[in-house]
Design an enzyme around this catalytic site. Structure first.
Site, PDB file in Angstrom:
ATOM      1  N   ASP A   1       5.329  13.420  14.189  1.00 15.01           N
ATOM      2  CA  ASP A   1       5.915  11.720  14.076  1.00 15.01           C
ATOM      3  C   ASP A   1       6.321  10.894  14.887  1.00 15.01           C
ATOM      4  OD1 ASP A   1       7.220  12.779  16.555  1.00 15.01           O
ATOM      5  OD2 ASP A   1       9.772  12.469  15.422  1.00 15.01           O
TER       6      ASP A   1
ATOM      7  N   GLU B   1      16.163  18.858   8.621  1.00  8.48           N
ATOM      8  CA  GLU B   1      14.415  17.900   8.605  1.00  8.48           C
ATOM      9  C   GLU B   1      14.625  16.754   7.716  1.00  8.48           C
ATOM     10  OE1 GLU B   1      12.388  17.042  10.383  1.00  8.48           O
ATOM     11  OE2 GLU B   1      12.630  18.909  12.654  1.00  8.48           O
TER      12      GLU B   1
ATOM     13  N   TYR C   1       4.868  16.792   5.725  1.00 14.19           N
ATOM     14  CA  TYR C   1       5.508  16.591   7.779  1.00 14.19           C
ATOM     15  C   TYR C   1       6.876  17.765   7.366  1.00 14.19           C
ATOM     16  CZ  TYR C   1       8.942  15.617  11.689  1.00 14.19           C
ATOM     17  OH  TYR C   1       9.996  15.947  12.544  1.00 14.19           O
TER      18      TYR C   1
END
Ligand code: SF4
Length: 298
Positions: A137, A36, A119
């Site tokens: 996203d 990520e 996030y």
């Protein structure tokens, strides 16, 4: 939006990516966390080779924590935004020291780690630990804008509204919700792409609000086109390339050779020093952090 349609499509069409492998379950959180951080503003095809080498070399947080910052920046290669590499190193150090070398699974603890934003915390909770946590996203925002709101594209981001939109779409069950988050993202990456969505291959085509509305043009604010060549980000990358490729500290003249515009080049070098990505020794030469003998007493 019918979750079944999307989940069935995902089962059949999702790309096989190393960070999506369920096994081995040990260090799954670490695999997802590394992926990520690398995938932020960087496409999958550029991340893949760096990720694979990285995980072979540093398969758990403690192995990365024991590496030098210079080695970490070299391994980061040309992924860009290299501060991410140092933040990942810091996070690994905290996870190794305070969390038993296991990436935490709940969003609040993840948020307390250095450099982990909303996030990333939600993505790790969902993708590594099957938690019901909206993960939003650009791709997900675009799918929701079209399939739910009938707009041609997503407008400016709004964390509260975007999260609430996705939250409403997720099934109650944790594992299915986590899979749905991944499926929304994959649909936006492969089918509901920014230009020319592939609606004829889309599992949502029958219910998509944009299709039902007759595919109206997007009339909102246009997104700025990001250029790279000639930006400070480009020049910082060129300066770091010199240091990554050199086993020893380098004279300023070697850095001066990479970019002709003095003011911009010096500004970029200064910002790299401020960010801790470069160190200058007492002898005036420059090196990656931790690699300058006159700074680190080697
Ligand atoms: S039908 Fe087309 S616009 Fe609607 S979600 Fe699918 S790809 Fe996107």
């Amino acid at each position: 939006m019918d979750p079944e349609l999307l989940l069935d499509w995902f089962d059949e069409h999702a790309r096989r990516l190393p960070w999506r492998e369920r096994e081995p379950s040990a260090n799954r959180g670490w695999r997802v966390l590394v992926s990520e951080i690398m995938l932020q503003q960087t496409p999958v095809n550029r991340v893949l080779p760096v990720y694979q080498e990285w995980m072979q070399r540093w398969p758990k947080p403690s192995s990365l924590a024991s590496a030098g910052q210079g080695d970490v920046l070299r391994a980061w290669g040309k992924l860009g935004y290299p501060r991410r590499a140092l933040r990942l190193h810091q996070t690994a150090t905290v996870i190794a020291a305070e969390h038993g070398d296991v990436v935490p699974s709940d969003v609040d603890t993840l948020l307390s780690l250095p450099g982990i934003g909303a996030y990333t915390a939600r993505a790790v909770a969902a993708f590594a630990y099957d938690k019901r946590a909206p993960v939003v996203d650009t791709n997900v925002r675009r799918v929701v804008a079209r399939a739910v709101h009938g707009a041609g594209d997503s407008g400016p981001p709004s964390t509260t509204r975007d999260m609430a939109d996705v939250e409403r779409l997720l099934p109650e069950d944790d594992a299915r919700a986590a899979r749905m988050s991944a499926a929304l993202m994959e649909l936006g990456a492969l089918v509901c792409v920014a230009r020319s969505p592939r609606c004829s291959s889309c599992p949502l085509v029958e219910t998509c609000a944009w299709q039902r509305a007759g595919c109206p043009e997007y009339t909102g604010a246009s997104k700025p086109v990001q250029r790279y060549v000639g930006t400070d980000r480009h020049v910082r990358g060129l300066l770091l390339d010199v240091l990554r490729e050199s086993p020893d500290p380098v004279e300023k003249a070697r850095l001066d050779a990479v970019w002709a515009v003095d003011g911009q080049r010096d500004r970029c070098l200064h910002s790299l020093l401020e960010d801790g990505l470069v160190e200058q020794g007492a002898d005036g030469r420059f090196a990656l952090p931790g690699e300058h003998p006159t700074v680190n007493g080697k």
